[in-house]
Scaffold this active site. Structure first.
Site, PDB file in Angstrom:
ATOM      1  N   ASP A   1       0.908  -1.231   0.011  1.00  0.00           N
ATOM      2  CA  ASP A   1      -0.193  -0.126  -0.137  1.00  0.00           C
ATOM      3  C   ASP A   1       1.103   1.163  -0.064  1.00  0.00           C
ATOM      4  OD1 ASP A   1      -2.394   1.324  -0.252  1.00  0.00           O
ATOM      5  OD2 ASP A   1      -2.759   1.330   2.177  1.00  0.00           O
ATOM      6  N   GLY A   2       0.385   2.263  -0.483  1.00  0.00           N
ATOM      7  CA  GLY A   2       0.945   3.522  -0.273  1.00  0.00           C
ATOM      8  C   GLY A   2      -0.031   4.764  -0.363  1.00  0.00           C
TER       9      GLY A   2
ATOM     10  N   GLU B   1       2.810   4.298  -4.077  1.00  0.00           N
ATOM     11  CA  GLU B   1       2.359   2.680  -4.512  1.00  0.00           C
ATOM     12  C   GLU B   1       3.205   2.156  -5.162  1.00  0.00           C
ATOM     13  OE1 GLU B   1      -0.478   1.380  -3.463  1.00  0.00           O
ATOM     14  OE2 GLU B   1      -1.973   2.839  -2.899  1.00  0.00           O
TER      15      GLU B   1
ATOM     16  N   ASP C   1      -4.012  -2.503  -3.749  1.00  0.00           N
ATOM     17  CA  ASP C   1      -5.162  -1.993  -3.757  1.00  0.00           C
ATOM     18  C   ASP C   1      -5.122  -0.820  -4.866  1.00  0.00           C
ATOM     19  OD1 ASP C   1      -3.894   0.172  -2.358  1.00  0.00           O
ATOM     20  OD2 ASP C   1      -5.209  -0.227  -0.538  1.00  0.00           O
TER      21      ASP C   1
ATOM     22  N   HIS D   1      -9.406  -0.978   1.812  1.00  0.00           N
ATOM     23  CA  HIS D   1     -10.373  -0.505   3.294  1.00  0.00           C
ATOM     24  C   HIS D   1     -11.654  -1.392   3.281  1.00  0.00           C
ATOM     25  CE1 HIS D   1      -7.725   2.926   3.660  1.00  0.00           C
ATOM     26  NE2 HIS D   1      -8.120   3.142   2.330  1.00  0.00           N
TER      27      HIS D   1
ATOM     28  N   ASP E   1      -1.920  -0.360   5.160  1.00  0.00           N
ATOM     29  CA  ASP E   1      -2.737   0.857   5.377  1.00  0.00           C
ATOM     30  C   ASP E   1      -2.141   1.527   6.634  1.00  0.00           C
ATOM     31  OD1 ASP E   1      -4.500   3.068   4.333  1.00  0.00           O
ATOM     32  OD2 ASP E   1      -5.547   2.475   6.195  1.00  0.00           O
TER      33      ASP E   1
END
Length: 148
Positions: free
Chosen positions: A9-10, A48, A72, A126, A136
């Protein structure tokens, strides 16, 4: 070593703004490693890409046979599995003839992708996916370092 699963994630606060990246590597369903970092002035897409690059580089050092990489980010997943072929054919220009943003990161990722056996997987952010949520959380902690 066998197949590892990686979640990445980023993100950043503002775009551009202070950002963070993170990844978690799993082997046989158990956490093998994780890492995170940040940048005081960056974009979501750079973070990301940075997460994915660090994750693959670190997995490569473990001598894994294959990677299942879950992100994601549709930008990352579609960029590396579909768009990059056209970008390279068109001299790193988009369909609208604009220069590809973050080209230096895409070139690194393209090289890593060609050197490793990677299956790319998009996951909804999420959505309660344990290791995506962990990434996250790590990203938010990295961003907070620059917001104090």
């Amino acid at each position: 070593m066998q197949t590892v699963e990686i979640f990445t994630d980023g993100g950043c606060s503002g775009n551009p703004g202070p950002g963070g990246w993170a990844y978690v590597t799993l082997a046989d369903g158990k956490m093998l490693s994780y890492s995170s970092g940040g940048d005081p002035q960056t974009t979501n897409n750079k973070m990301e890409l940075t997460a994915v690059i660090h994750a693959i580089e670190d997995a490569s050092l473990l001598g894994v046979d294959s990677i299942v990489l879950s992100t994601d980010s549709q930008y990352v997943k579609n960029g590396i599995t579909a768009w990059i072929h056209s970008w390279k054919r068109n001299g790193w220009k988009t369909a609208s003839k604009d220069p590809v943003k973050n080209r230096e990161l895409w070139e690194v990722l393209d090289k890593l992708n060609s050197e490793n056996n990677i299956r790319w997987n998009w996951v909804k952010g999420h959505a309660g996916i344990k290791y995506n949520e962990m990434c996250d959380s790590l990203v938010r902690k990295e961003m907070e370092k620059f917001l104090k």
